[in-house]
Design an enzyme around this catalytic site. Structure first.
Site, PDB file in Angstrom:
ATOM      1  N   CYS A 192       3.748  -4.522   6.530  1.00 44.03           N
ATOM      2  CA  CYS A 192       3.295  -4.336   5.160  1.00 44.03           C
ATOM      3  C   CYS A 192       4.437  -3.868   4.258  1.00 44.03           C
ATOM      4  CB  CYS A 192       2.158  -3.311   5.121  1.00 44.03           C
ATOM      5  SG  CYS A 192       0.648  -3.865   5.943  1.00 44.03           S
ATOM      6  N   HIS A 207       0.831  -1.203   0.000  1.00 41.66           N
ATOM      7  CA  HIS A 207       0.000   0.000   0.000  1.00 41.66           C
ATOM      8  C   HIS A 207       0.866   1.253   0.000  1.00 41.66           C
ATOM      9  CE1 HIS A 207       0.936   0.820   4.242  1.00 41.66           C
ATOM     10  NE2 HIS A 207       0.675  -0.451   4.524  1.00 41.66           N
TER      11      HIS A 207
END
Length: 409
Positions: A347, A329
């Protein structure tokens, strides 16, 4: 004075087709063509037709009455002669296909009788005689349903498996797996594998031996109506299909802090990234993950993944890789670390512009191949689509059927 008693001849009752439903043998009257030998020629099949046609056909059916047992094949047996045709039809017009045995007298349906269903049976013998019967199966005391992924008529990446999650536990795994038919346009080799889904429910996935070939068309027919899962009956069939899209693979090197998108083997994007912070629970997973969903802008809260109050923010261009919360992301707050340091909560972060471009290019089902020394290790097989972290031999062993692998012919 004597009384005279007159003798009145007994009236003959008209001949009717006899259809007795039950364990007893069912006999059915002959039917005759209009103008047949011995008939009146009006096509109504009166007594003369019966007299000239021969012996009545007699059949027995293994399922009888109004509470017949579901989940059993329908078996029709002819008392004498040879079966020419058997049809078993439900109230909606659906038919059970079947085969006649070597003796010519016994017919067995390919599929089982479904619960809560009324069936009409009609059999014809080699003399032109017809017999009929009927029965209704008992209703299901508990129904099992399922969800299919990917969605019908979608286009997905080369690593996307077929995935089925069941509402209730599946105890009769082999019986269920036998009814799952995968058809592909290029005879792709693959196998089913059973697991407990991340949600705790029963799940079975069909994974090719290797990544799909771009352009492959895939169809799944789950002919489950009438199958007992062991904790509930299936009362319908399911079908889905999808097409494999562009040949794309995302390769993430956490040691060198780079993400590269390959299309047909050539690099089309090279993006600086930052992965999970080494040395603890914030490390990233490594191995082969599959892009599960493109979720756009979502709220990410560290408390939902067991990381305390480390973060709670809206995140753009979110691409889910695991159920446990690993995404690729946009992470503009981490800009100073892109390309040089792993400094995230697990992430794979990148700039807004790079995230936007990648988000618009990747497909659900694209593989993310992640390498790096200081990581948590490969994700579990049920944490998203982690089956690609098993060897082909390991994956085949997760099938409930002997041999495991099947060709998607």
């Amino acid at each position: 004075m004597s009384r005279i008693r007159r003798h009145t001849p007994l009236r003959r009752r008209p001949v009717r087709n006899a259809a007795i439903v039950g364990t007893a043998v069912l006999a059915a009257a002959l039917t005759a063509c209009s103008g047949g030998s011995g008939g009146s020629g009006d096509g109504k099949g009166g007594a003369a037709d019966l007299a000239g046609a021969g012996k009545k056909a007699e059949i027995s059916v293994n399922l009888t009455g109004q509470q017949a047992k579901a989940g059993e094949p329908v078996k029709v047996t002819l008392a004498a002669g040879k079966l020419q045709e058997v049809t078993v039809t439900d109230a909606k017009g659906g038919k059970l296909a079947g085969k006649t045995g070597a003796d010519g007298r016994t017919w067995t349906s390919d599929r089982v009788a479904a619960p809560g269903t009324t069936y009409a049976v009609e059999a014809k013998d080699d003399k032109g005689s017809t017999a009929k019967a009927g029965f209704t199966t008992a209703a299901a005391d508990k129904v099992n349903k399922l969800s299919l992924s990917p969605g019908k008529d979608t286009t997905v990446g080369v690593a996307q498996p077929l995935s089925i999650v069941f509402d209730h536990p599946v105890k009769n795994k082999a019986a269920v797996e036998k009814q799952l038919k995968v058809t592909t346009s290029d005879n792709t080799l693959g196998s089913w594998g059973w697991m407990e889904d991340y949600s705790g429910k029963s799940r079975v996935d069909w994974r090719p031996k290797d990544y799909w070939k771009s352009g492959t068309k895939v169809t799944l027919e789950a002919d489950l109506n009438g199958v007992d899962s062991g904790s509930g009956w299936f009362v319908k069939d399911y079908k889905t299909g999808f097409t494999v899209g562009r040949n794309q693979v995302v390769k993430v090197d956490l040691d060198n802090h780079r993400l590269k998108l390959y299309r047909d083997g050539a690099v089309v994007k090279d993006i600086p990234v930052s992965g999970g912070t080494p040395g603890g629970d914030k490390r990233s997973w490594r191995g082969k993950a599959v892009l599960m969903a493109k979720e756009g802008t979502i709220n990410m809260n560290s408390e939902t993944v067991g990381l305390g109050d480390a973060y709670n923010k809206m995140v753009d261009y979110s691409m889910r890789l695991t159920w446990s919360g690993m995404y690729a992301h946009a992470a503009p707050w981490n800009a100073q670390y892109f390309g040089n340091t792993n400094h995230s909560s697990g992430c794979i972060g990148m700039s807004d512009s790079n995230a936007k471009e990648l988000y618009g290019t990747v497909q659900v089902g694209d593989p993310f191949e992640i390498v790096g020394d200081d990581t948590k290790g490969p994700q579990a097989v049920n944490n998203g689509y982690g089956e690609w972290n098993l060897s082909w031999e390991q994956w085949q062993k997760k099938s409930a059927l002997t041999g495991g692998s099947t060709s998607g012919a």
